[in-house]
Design a protein around this motif. Structure first.
Motif, mmCIF file in Angstrom:
data_model
loop_
_atom_site.group_PDB
_atom_site.id
_atom_site.type_symbol
_atom_site.label_atom_id
_atom_site.label_comp_id
_atom_site.label_asym_id
_atom_site.label_seq_id
_atom_site.Cartn_x
_atom_site.Cartn_y
_atom_site.Cartn_z
ATOM 1 N N PHE A 1 -8.714 -2.871 8.825
ATOM 2 C CA PHE A 1 -7.942 -2.485 10.026
ATOM 3 C C PHE A 1 -7.929 -0.968 10.253
ATOM 4 O O PHE A 1 -7.454 -0.497 11.281
ATOM 5 C CB PHE A 1 -6.497 -3.014 9.940
ATOM 6 N N ARG B 1 7.364 -0.971 6.136
ATOM 7 C CA ARG B 1 6.323 -1.366 7.089
ATOM 8 C C ARG B 1 6.159 -2.882 7.127
ATOM 9 O O ARG B 1 5.919 -3.468 8.186
ATOM 10 C CB ARG B 1 4.995 -0.692 6.720
ATOM 11 N N SER C 1 8.437 -4.695 9.485
ATOM 12 C CA SER C 1 8.155 -4.616 10.921
ATOM 13 C C SER C 1 6.981 -5.505 11.354
ATOM 14 O O SER C 1 6.669 -5.579 12.534
ATOM 15 C CB SER C 1 7.847 -3.163 11.307
ATOM 16 N N ILE C 2 6.326 -6.172 10.394
ATOM 17 C CA ILE C 2 5.189 -7.052 10.702
ATOM 18 C C ILE C 2 5.633 -8.505 10.542
ATOM 19 O O ILE C 2 6.289 -8.840 9.547
ATOM 20 C CB ILE C 2 4.004 -6.754 9.761
ATOM 21 N N LEU D 1 1.987 -15.194 11.918
ATOM 22 C CA LEU D 1 0.753 -14.581 12.428
ATOM 23 C C LEU D 1 -0.369 -15.611 12.531
ATOM 24 O O LEU D 1 -1.124 -15.627 13.514
ATOM 25 C CB LEU D 1 0.324 -13.424 11.525
ATOM 26 N N LEU E 1 -4.236 -9.310 16.356
ATOM 27 C CA LEU E 1 -3.477 -10.101 15.389
ATOM 28 C C LEU E 1 -4.169 -10.103 14.023
ATOM 29 O O LEU E 1 -3.507 -10.085 12.982
ATOM 30 C CB LEU E 1 -3.311 -11.541 15.894
ATOM 31 N N GLN F 1 -5.883 -7.656 12.809
ATOM 32 C CA GLN F 1 -5.583 -6.373 12.188
ATOM 33 C C GLN F 1 -4.173 -6.355 11.602
ATOM 34 O O GLN F 1 -3.941 -5.789 10.524
ATOM 35 C CB GLN F 1 -5.751 -5.242 13.201
ATOM 36 N N GLN F 2 -3.234 -6.975 12.306
ATOM 37 C CA GLN F 2 -1.877 -7.075 11.768
ATOM 38 C C GLN F 2 -1.867 -7.882 10.469
ATOM 39 O O GLN F 2 -1.176 -7.512 9.511
ATOM 40 C CB GLN F 2 -0.957 -7.746 12.795
ATOM 41 N N GLU G 1 -3.304 -5.788 7.712
ATOM 42 C CA GLU G 1 -2.350 -4.780 7.272
ATOM 43 C C GLU G 1 -1.269 -5.391 6.394
ATOM 44 O O GLU G 1 -0.866 -4.800 5.387
ATOM 45 C CB GLU G 1 -1.714 -4.080 8.479
ATOM 46 N N ARG G 2 -0.800 -6.595 6.755
ATOM 47 C CA ARG G 2 0.210 -7.277 5.930
ATOM 48 C C ARG G 2 -0.353 -7.571 4.539
ATOM 49 O O ARG G 2 0.314 -7.335 3.523
ATOM 50 C CB ARG G 2 0.672 -8.564 6.616
#
Length: 381
Positions: free
Chosen positions: A63, A95, A98-99, A105, A123, A125-126, A129-130
């Motif tokens: 990401f 962080r 906030s996801i 997802l 989505l 990329q989210q 990141e998670r």
């Protein structure tokens, strides 16, 4: 390298193969076996940290806009990546909050595909990141400084002092090289001698020491020692300089041996540019997955004797170590060491290519060569 690019995928596959090969080399010597001046059990935690860092970086590349490595020098990630990983560890919890949860997802991604008939890149990329933030919270990574642990305690019966075997790690920012340090240090502090040494020069059996201990075993000096290794861990400092600084900064501590294991450089065809001749030969390896060479260097400085403390009416001088530098070896003199060993690990295909090109002797020179095939390492070929 841009995220998700074939070059990035090839790089992570290569470094994973190199570190797995080094791990196989370490494991073949057993947990207590010597690995270039280090017990294998000492190295394993640092190797796990390094492999965990690369696992996190590989996820992060899914990401992030780009992932940079030191192509012309070490072949390792640039230091900014090390700092970002450390910063992300500190902010991971906030962080993550906030996801959306992973299951939410996944459901949103499936719904997006059904409705939009396209791939939900944002989505994805989210999700990446998670996974990354969860990853860095799961285990230890190779930080800019992995603070010292006391791994073993013994007694020198000649000096009647306790001896600490202390290890720590440093990821050098200028040369982008991970390094592991190991030192044998005598402690003449009155309180520690009284606590740890019996009258007959043995380790006090009543001293309950739950090894390994985080930090230097001497609690009065532990914080200062942490600060010292951070300030004196750079690759540009020779082991002799580090040992002398340690001897001078801590009158109660007497470094008898300091070892440094420098991991890298990595050479890989199509990725690194740190040695044109090596890369040219590696580029001719038929299987590109085996077109790499991983190197490491063990450096050691030891004390040949201790000058006793001097006390006088007008001046005093603490005890001081006299360190041996092997002046008969020009490279040892340049490194500032008593002894050193240089090692190279190569896949069988790459070794054959280097040998067939007539480059093996000139490239490996004074390296000890280890060839890996099917996760089995054959040493001293």
């Amino acid at each position: 390298m841009s995220n998700g690019s074939p070059a990035a995928a090839h790089y992570f596959a290569t470094i994973k193969a190199a570190l797995s090969g080094f791990e196989a080399y370490v494991e073949q010597r057993g947990p207590k076996g010597p690995v270039d001046g280090f017990a294998a059990g000492v190295l394993e935690p640092y190797l796990r940290r390094l492999m965990a860092s690369f696992s996190c970086w590989e996820t992060h590349a899914g990401f992030a806009e780009q992932f940079r490595i030191s192509r012309a020098d070490s072949g390792f990630p640039v230091f900014q990546n090390v700092l970002e990983l450390e910063n992300d560890r500190a902010s991971a919890e906030s962080r993550l909050a906030s996801i959306p949860p992973a299951q939410a997802l996944r459901e949103e991604m499936a719904d997006f595909i059904l409705r939009q008939k396209s791939f939900p890149s944002a989505l994805q990329q989210q999700m990446a990141e998670r996974i990354y933030l969860e990853q860095i919270g799961e285990g230890a990574v190779f930080s800019p400084a992995v603070l010292p642990d006391t791994l073993h305690v013994s007694v020198n019966p000649k000096t009647m002092r306790p001896v600490y075997h202390v290890a720590w790690g440093i990821f050098d920012g200028s040369q982008t090289l991970p390094m592991v340090y190991l030192a044998a240090i005598e402690d003449s502090s009155e309180e520690m001698v009284k606590l740890l040494v019996t009258k007959d020069g043995r380790l006090n059996p009543d001293a309950d020491i739950p090894l390994p201990v985080g930090g230097l075993l001497n609690p009065r000096l532990a914080v200062r020692f942490d600060d010292f290794v951070v300030r004196n861990g750079a690759y540009s400092l020779t082991p002799a300089t580090i040992a002398v600084n340690l001897d001078q900064d801590f009158p109660e501590l007497h470094p008898k041996v300091v070892r440094r294991l420098v991991l890298g450089p990595l050479y890989s065809a199509g990725i690194t540019e740190n040695n044109g001749r090596v890369n040219d030969v590696l580029s001719k390896v038929r299987n590109g997955d085996n077109a790499w060479m991983f190197t490491w260097t063990m450096q050691e400085i030891f004390s040949k004797r201790e000058r006793p403390e001097k006390k006088g009416f007008f001046s005093t001088a603490p005890a001081a170590e006299e360190f041996h530098i092997e002046t008969n070896d020009l490279e040892a003199t340049r490194m500032g060491v008593s002894a050193y060993e240089k090692h190279a690990l190569v896949p069988h295909d790459a070794y054959q290519a280097l040998y067939a090109a007539g480059e093996a002797d000139s490239i490996f020179g004074n390296y000890k060569v280890h060839v890996i095939s099917s996760n089995r390492v054959i040493s001293e070929v």
